[in-house]
Design a protein around this motif. Structure first.
Motif, PDB file in Angstrom:
ATOM      1  N   THR A  40       1.512 -11.894  -1.106  1.00 53.05           N
ATOM      2  CA  THR A  40       0.897 -11.285   0.136  1.00 53.05           C
ATOM      3  C   THR A  40       1.014  -9.536  -0.009  1.00 53.05           C
ATOM      4  O   THR A  40       0.293  -9.019   0.365  1.00 53.05           O
ATOM      5  CB  THR A  40       2.037 -11.513   1.384  1.00 53.05           C
ATOM      6  OG1 THR A  40       1.985 -13.116   1.244  1.00 53.05           O
ATOM      7  CG2 THR A  40       1.334 -10.960   2.554  1.00 53.05           C
ATOM      8  N   MET A  41       2.145  -8.823  -0.397  1.00 53.38           N
ATOM      9  CA  MET A  41       2.108  -7.650  -0.667  1.00 53.38           C
ATOM     10  C   MET A  41       1.358  -6.987  -1.769  1.00 53.38           C
ATOM     11  O   MET A  41       0.754  -6.013  -1.507  1.00 53.38           O
ATOM     12  CB  MET A  41       3.748  -7.225  -1.116  1.00 53.38           C
ATOM     13  CG  MET A  41       4.015  -5.530  -0.948  1.00 53.38           C
ATOM     14  SD  MET A  41       3.934  -4.836   0.517  1.00 53.38           S
ATOM     15  CE  MET A  41       5.072  -5.457   1.618  1.00 53.38           C
ATOM     16  N   SER A  42       1.295  -7.979  -2.770  1.00 52.69           N
ATOM     17  CA  SER A  42       0.388  -7.359  -4.023  1.00 52.69           C
ATOM     18  C   SER A  42      -1.069  -7.281  -3.316  1.00 52.69           C
ATOM     19  O   SER A  42      -1.974  -6.327  -3.649  1.00 52.69           O
ATOM     20  CB  SER A  42       0.438  -8.190  -5.042  1.00 52.69           C
ATOM     21  OG  SER A  42      -0.413  -7.996  -6.172  1.00 52.69           O
ATOM     22  N   GLN A  43      -1.433  -8.380  -2.645  1.00 48.92           N
ATOM     23  CA  GLN A  43      -2.966  -8.312  -2.252  1.00 48.92           C
ATOM     24  C   GLN A  43      -3.112  -7.033  -1.221  1.00 48.92           C
ATOM     25  O   GLN A  43      -4.254  -6.594  -1.208  1.00 48.92           O
ATOM     26  CB  GLN A  43      -3.243  -9.778  -1.539  1.00 48.92           C
ATOM     27  CG  GLN A  43      -3.352 -10.866  -2.560  1.00 48.92           C
ATOM     28  CD  GLN A  43      -4.528 -10.816  -3.214  1.00 48.92           C
ATOM     29  OE1 GLN A  43      -4.830  -9.804  -4.217  1.00 48.92           O
ATOM     30  NE2 GLN A  43      -5.543 -11.455  -3.139  1.00 48.92           N
ATOM     31  N   MET A  44      -2.210  -7.139  -0.541  1.00 48.72           N
ATOM     32  CA  MET A  44      -2.368  -5.909   0.664  1.00 48.72           C
ATOM     33  C   MET A  44      -2.466  -4.489  -0.228  1.00 48.72           C
ATOM     34  O   MET A  44      -3.525  -3.609   0.202  1.00 48.72           O
ATOM     35  CB  MET A  44      -1.053  -5.885   1.705  1.00 48.72           C
ATOM     36  CG  MET A  44      -1.407  -4.848   2.913  1.00 48.72           C
ATOM     37  SD  MET A  44      -0.633  -3.295   2.820  1.00 48.72           S
ATOM     38  CE  MET A  44       1.111  -3.582   2.299  1.00 48.72           C
ATOM     39  N   LEU A  45      -1.738  -4.279  -0.884  1.00 49.30           N
ATOM     40  CA  LEU A  45      -1.570  -3.119  -1.759  1.00 49.30           C
ATOM     41  C   LEU A  45      -2.780  -2.865  -2.675  1.00 49.30           C
ATOM     42  O   LEU A  45      -3.223  -1.740  -2.444  1.00 49.30           O
ATOM     43  CB  LEU A  45      -0.252  -2.762  -2.441  1.00 49.30           C
ATOM     44  CG  LEU A  45       1.124  -2.782  -1.736  1.00 49.30           C
ATOM     45  CD1 LEU A  45       2.123  -2.717  -2.781  1.00 49.30           C
ATOM     46  CD2 LEU A  45       1.056  -1.449  -0.863  1.00 49.30           C
ATOM     47  N   ARG A  46      -3.086  -3.844  -3.004  1.00 50.84           N
ATOM     48  CA  ARG A  46      -4.336  -3.760  -3.938  1.00 50.84           C
ATOM     49  C   ARG A  46      -5.688  -3.444  -3.219  1.00 50.84           C
ATOM     50  O   ARG A  46      -6.627  -2.690  -3.395  1.00 50.84           O
ATOM     51  CB  ARG A  46      -4.687  -5.114  -4.880  1.00 50.84           C
ATOM     52  CG  ARG A  46      -3.458  -5.194  -5.862  1.00 50.84           C
ATOM     53  CD  ARG A  46      -3.695  -6.425  -6.587  1.00 50.84           C
ATOM     54  NE  ARG A  46      -4.884  -6.752  -7.194  1.00 50.84           N
ATOM     55  CZ  ARG A  46      -5.199  -7.701  -7.769  1.00 50.84           C
ATOM     56  NH1 ARG A  46      -4.852  -8.947  -7.432  1.00 50.84           N
ATOM     57  NH2 ARG A  46      -6.742  -7.818  -8.417  1.00 50.84           N
ATOM     58  N   SER A  47      -5.739  -4.151  -1.784  1.00 50.25           N
ATOM     59  CA  SER A  47      -6.900  -3.937  -1.077  1.00 50.25           C
ATOM     60  C   SER A  47      -6.838  -2.381  -0.482  1.00 50.25           C
ATOM     61  O   SER A  47      -7.972  -1.705  -0.516  1.00 50.25           O
ATOM     62  CB  SER A  47      -7.032  -4.820   0.119  1.00 50.25           C
ATOM     63  OG  SER A  47      -5.788  -4.659   0.865  1.00 50.25           O
ATOM     64  N   LEU A  48      -5.549  -1.981  -0.368  1.00 53.77           N
ATOM     65  CA  LEU A  48      -5.796  -0.486   0.255  1.00 53.77           C
ATOM     66  C   LEU A  48      -6.026   0.391  -0.978  1.00 53.77           C
ATOM     67  O   LEU A  48      -6.241   1.598  -0.665  1.00 53.77           O
ATOM     68  CB  LEU A  48      -4.139  -0.225   0.721  1.00 53.77           C
ATOM     69  CG  LEU A  48      -3.790  -0.713   1.985  1.00 53.77           C
ATOM     70  CD1 LEU A  48      -2.438  -0.626   2.275  1.00 53.77           C
ATOM     71  CD2 LEU A  48      -4.842  -0.314   3.177  1.00 53.77           C
ATOM     72  N   ALA A  49      -5.551  -0.038  -2.032  1.00 50.12           N
ATOM     73  CA  ALA A  49      -5.757   0.842  -3.192  1.00 50.12           C
ATOM     74  C   ALA A  49      -7.240   1.274  -3.599  1.00 50.12           C
ATOM     75  O   ALA A  49      -7.596   2.064  -4.446  1.00 50.12           O
ATOM     76  CB  ALA A  49      -4.831   0.253  -4.447  1.00 50.12           C
ATOM     77  N   VAL A  50      -8.256   0.253  -3.079  1.00 50.90           N
ATOM     78  CA  VAL A  50      -9.571   0.446  -3.772  1.00 50.90           C
ATOM     79  C   VAL A  50      -9.917   1.850  -3.306  1.00 50.90           C
ATOM     80  O   VAL A  50     -10.803   2.711  -4.057  1.00 50.90           O
ATOM     81  CB  VAL A  50     -10.592  -0.460  -2.974  1.00 50.90           C
ATOM     82  CG1 VAL A  50     -11.750  -0.235  -2.852  1.00 50.90           C
ATOM     83  CG2 VAL A  50      -9.981  -2.043  -3.346  1.00 50.90           C
ATOM     84  N   SER A  51      -9.837   2.622  -2.119  1.00 50.68           N
ATOM     85  CA  SER A  51     -10.217   3.775  -1.764  1.00 50.68           C
ATOM     86  C   SER A  51      -9.765   5.050  -2.738  1.00 50.68           C
ATOM     87  O   SER A  51     -10.668   5.804  -3.029  1.00 50.68           O
ATOM     88  CB  SER A  51     -10.146   3.973  -0.416  1.00 50.68           C
ATOM     89  OG  SER A  51      -8.446   4.159  -0.091  1.00 50.68           O
ATOM     90  N   VAL A  52      -8.557   4.682  -3.151  1.00 54.80           N
ATOM     91  CA  VAL A  52      -7.759   5.828  -4.005  1.00 54.80           C
ATOM     92  C   VAL A  52      -8.553   5.363  -5.427  1.00 54.80           C
ATOM     93  O   VAL A  52      -8.731   6.624  -6.188  1.00 54.80           O
ATOM     94  CB  VAL A  52      -6.432   5.338  -4.100  1.00 54.80           C
ATOM     95  CG1 VAL A  52      -5.690   6.487  -4.924  1.00 54.80           C
ATOM     96  CG2 VAL A  52      -5.833   5.633  -2.733  1.00 54.80           C
ATOM     97  N   LEU A  53      -8.691   4.325  -5.857  1.00 51.92           N
ATOM     98  CA  LEU A  53      -9.156   4.205  -7.341  1.00 51.92           C
ATOM     99  C   LEU A  53     -10.705   4.488  -7.314  1.00 51.92           C
ATOM    100  O   LEU A  53     -10.874   4.561  -8.385  1.00 51.92           O
ATOM    101  CB  LEU A  53      -8.940   2.632  -7.556  1.00 51.92           C
ATOM    102  CG  LEU A  53      -7.705   2.162  -7.936  1.00 51.92           C
ATOM    103  CD1 LEU A  53      -7.439   0.958  -8.252  1.00 51.92           C
ATOM    104  CD2 LEU A  53      -6.990   3.241  -9.033  1.00 51.92           C
TER     105      LEU A  53
END
Length: 180
Positions: free
Chosen positions: A129-142
């Motif tokens: 759950t945490m991994s998915q949330m962080l990965r979805s938020l990281a899209v704008s940074v990446l």
């Protein structure tokens, strides 16, 4: 009924009505005063909490940005320093830094390493759950090819409030390059 009894009855009735009115007016006034005091106290405490969370988020962001620009981190993301994660994100260091979850992604947003600090303290793999949330938020940074985007936000997962900060890993000697 004698006039004297009527006069006493009128005096008692007047005093009773005035007393009742006085009690009702003062009770209403006191209740409103307490409500105003509670409202002001609530606003003051919520502003203090907001400032504290904001300060903690800024501190977390500064820590994350330091890690993101270190040469060791860049080398880890490129596969040449496998011991980096264990050396920098052990239980003692995460506890000292106040970090409960850390996730390092590659340039495509796939996890390279992650850890979650438990209450014991011990390290567990980061939850899905945490991994998915962080990965979805990281899209704008990446997706920022200049690596200038830094994300600072709050997220609630399973009733827990998390302060989240995400920065792109890039070489400190090559500013403006794509995230690694």
């Amino acid at each position: 009924m004698k006039l004297q009894h009527k006069a006493w009855l009128l005096v008692v009735a007047t005093i009773s009505i005035l007393t009742t009115a006085s009690v009702l007016v003062s009770q209403h006034s006191i209740s409103r005063s307490f409500e105003d005091l509670e409202r002001r106290q609530f606003q003051e405490e919520s502003e203090r909490a907001r400032r504290l969370l904001s300060q903690q988020l800024e501190g977390l962001t500064a820590t994350i940005m330091d890690y993101a620009y270190w040469t060791d981190t860049v080398e880890f993301t490129q596969g040449s320093r496998p011991e980096f994660f264990a050396e920098n994100f052990g239980t003692d260091n995460m506890k000292y830094l106040g970090i409960t979850n850390v996730l390092v992604l590659d340039a495509l947003g796939l996890p390279l390493a992650g850890a979650e600090l438990t209450a014991e303290p011990a390290l567990n793999p980061i939850s899905e759950t945490m991994s998915q949330m962080l990965r979805s938020l990281a899209v704008s940074v990446l997706s920022d090819k200049t690596s200038n985007t830094v994300l600072r936000t709050y997220r609630r997962i399973d009733g827990e409030l998390y302060l989240v900060s995400i920065a792109a890993v890039r070489s400190q000697f090559k500013p403006g390059t794509a995230p690694m």
